[in-house]
Scaffold this active site. Structure first.
Site, PDB file in Angstrom:
ATOM      1  N   SER A   1       0.829  -1.197   0.000  1.00 34.81           N
ATOM      2  CA  SER A   1       0.000   0.000   0.000  1.00 34.81           C
ATOM      3  C   SER A   1       0.868   1.254   0.000  1.00 34.81           C
ATOM      4  O   SER A   1       1.950   1.266   0.583  1.00 34.81           O
ATOM      5  CB  SER A   1      -0.896  -0.003   1.242  1.00 34.81           C
ATOM      6  OG  SER A   1      -1.824   1.056   1.209  1.00 34.81           O
ATOM      7  N   PRO A   2       0.420   2.327  -0.666  1.00 34.15           N
ATOM      8  CA  PRO A   2       1.193   3.579  -0.604  1.00 34.15           C
ATOM      9  C   PRO A   2       1.341   4.057   0.841  1.00 34.15           C
ATOM     10  O   PRO A   2       0.354   4.205   1.553  1.00 34.15           O
ATOM     11  CB  PRO A   2       0.332   4.555  -1.419  1.00 34.15           C
ATOM     12  CG  PRO A   2      -0.477   3.685  -2.321  1.00 34.15           C
ATOM     13  CD  PRO A   2      -0.763   2.450  -1.528  1.00 34.15           C
TER      14      PRO A   2
ATOM     15  N   ALA B   1       2.372   8.368  -1.905  1.00 30.07           N
ATOM     16  CA  ALA B   1       1.754   9.444  -2.673  1.00 30.07           C
ATOM     17  C   ALA B   1       2.834  10.253  -3.376  1.00 30.07           C
ATOM     18  O   ALA B   1       3.751  10.762  -2.735  1.00 30.07           O
ATOM     19  CB  ALA B   1       0.930  10.332  -1.745  1.00 30.07           C
TER      20      ALA B   1
ATOM     21  N   TYR C   1      -7.587  14.363   1.019  1.00 30.47           N
ATOM     22  CA  TYR C   1      -6.774  15.147   0.114  1.00 30.47           C
ATOM     23  C   TYR C   1      -7.656  15.700  -1.013  1.00 30.47           C
ATOM     24  O   TYR C   1      -8.873  15.540  -0.996  1.00 30.47           O
ATOM     25  CB  TYR C   1      -5.588  14.321  -0.369  1.00 30.47           C
ATOM     26  CG  TYR C   1      -4.699  13.890   0.786  1.00 30.47           C
ATOM     27  CD1 TYR C   1      -4.136  14.847   1.633  1.00 30.47           C
ATOM     28  CD2 TYR C   1      -4.460  12.548   1.074  1.00 30.47           C
ATOM     29  CE1 TYR C   1      -3.346  14.474   2.726  1.00 30.47           C
ATOM     30  CE2 TYR C   1      -3.682  12.168   2.163  1.00 30.47           C
ATOM     31  CZ  TYR C   1      -3.132  13.139   2.983  1.00 30.47           C
ATOM     32  OH  TYR C   1      -2.365  12.776   4.065  1.00 30.47           O
TER      33      TYR C   1
END
Length: 376
Positions: free
Chosen positions: A26-27, A61, A185
């Site tokens: 996962s990021p 990200a 975000y």
């Protein structure tokens, strides 16, 4: 009884890409860049997870512009000079049998903040900070900066930034791109009525709130090769108390995911939360999986599950029962980069090992083979 064909170590085909298993990194933001550049930390951090057997490794990200960063330490893909160091990483991942993905991101109103291991504060311009932007001029929290509401010209620039970053991602050797529309975000800020209080065609109704995220997503899909897959990460719910008024929730996420399918998105990466400090999250083992399940079944689109998935049997059951097509592991892979190799042993499934490590594998195993971007 006939056993299901899908399990944690079954391959997953996404357009021309065939992942060797259903385990992805996962990021996870590392906040360890200077001017957006990847460095040895990113190579070792991501490379060790490839060695550990994850079929897909996603970077943290990756900011599409300097002002898209959460902190001054964020990874970047806003200029061509970033490409060589990213290419160094994707080359290493491919050499060790993992496909490489990157998450294109814009922090919106949660930008220009200090790194998380320091006291939370806005980074001022005198220390290299910048002016955040958002759909509406609403702070995330009192320690966060007041953002500027985006006008059409600024929105067009953001679309262009995402498209340019998409081209750089391909040049850097990535096989897959994920668009970040979660965790409070920028794109999530447009989706949620808690952060989007616009009165133009980009605010108010569901159709208006999804408009700008879809403009970005469609532009990225058009710029990304048709034979390579594109993901979108969403927060399926704001977890907001009713006292705050209308918010983003699962029914809207299902409706949005149907639109993502129409936009030729290949998989929805289903997370939750991050858009309001008063969120009430019932944290527990696999607490987000049912959102993935609902979206997968109701929107009829592949999904990824993430969030406190720690045990091999748990991850395997999620795949076998059709609650998700892919498992994204975050903190568990920070604790143990070799989790996939251990999971294969626990589940009595075959997996490959790096040739340098084969002698330590229990039982018969095949040496890991390199992969390459299809069509490259």
């Amino acid at each position: 009884m006939t056993q299901p064909t899908d399990h944690l170590f079954a391959p997953l085909k996404l357009r021309s890409l065939t992942l060797p298993n259903r385990i992805a990194v996962s990021p996870m933001c590392e906040y360890s860049s200077v001017d957006g550049f990847a460095n040895d930390w990113h190579l070792v951090h991501l490379g060790s997870r490839a060695i550990g057997g994850a079929g897909l490794v996603l970077t943290e990200a990756n900011s599409v512009s300097p002002e898209a960063r959460i902190t001054p330490g964020d990874l970047g893909i806003w200029k061509d000079e970033h490409i060589p160091e990213l290419k160094r990483i994707t080359t290493f991942l491919h050499q060790h049998g993992a496909y490489a993905g990157t998450q294109l991101a814009h922090a919106g109103r949660k930008a220009s903040m200090s790194v998380p291991w320091k006291p939370a504060r806005t980074v001022p311009a005198s220390e290299g900070g910048w002016q955040p932007v958002a759909p509406s001029a609403i702070r995330f929290d009192e320690v966060y900066p007041l953002p500027t509401s985006l006008d059409r010209a600024s929105m067009d620039k953001i679309i262009a930034d995402f498209v340019a970053a998409t081209h750089r991602a391909l040049a850097a050797g990535f096989d897959l791109v994920e668009i970040h529309a979660a965790h409070g975000y920028l794109l999530h800020e447009f989706l949620s009525p808690l952060s989007n209080q616009r009165t133009d065609e980009y605010g108010g109704s569901f159709e208006n709130r999804v408009r700008f995220p879809l403009e970005i997503i469609k532009a990225v899909r058009a710029a990304w090769p048709q034979h390579l897959p594109l993901f979108v990460r969403i927060s399926a719910t704001d977890w907001a108390p009713e006292s705050l008024g209308p918010s983003w929730d699962l029914p809207q996420s299902v409706a949005f995911s149907k639109l993502l399918k129409q936009a030729e998105i290949d998989l929805v990466d289903v997370s939750t939360g991050g858009n309001h400090p008063a969120q009430q999250i019932p944290v527990g083992s696999g607490y987000q999986v049912h959102h993935s399940d609902s979206i997968r079944r109701q929107a009829e689109i592949p999904t990824a599950a993430v969030g406190m998935i720690t045990e091999p049997a748990q991850a395997d059951q999620i795949i076998r029962t059709g609650q998700a097509d892919l498992i994204l592991l975050a903190r568990e892979l920070l604790r143990n980069p070799y989790w996939p190799l251990h999971a294969a042993a626990v589940l009595h499934q075959s997996t490959t090992w790096p040739v340098q490590y084969v002698r330590s594998a229990r039982g018969k195993t095949e040496p890991r083979q390199p992969v390459s971007t299809p069509g490259a």
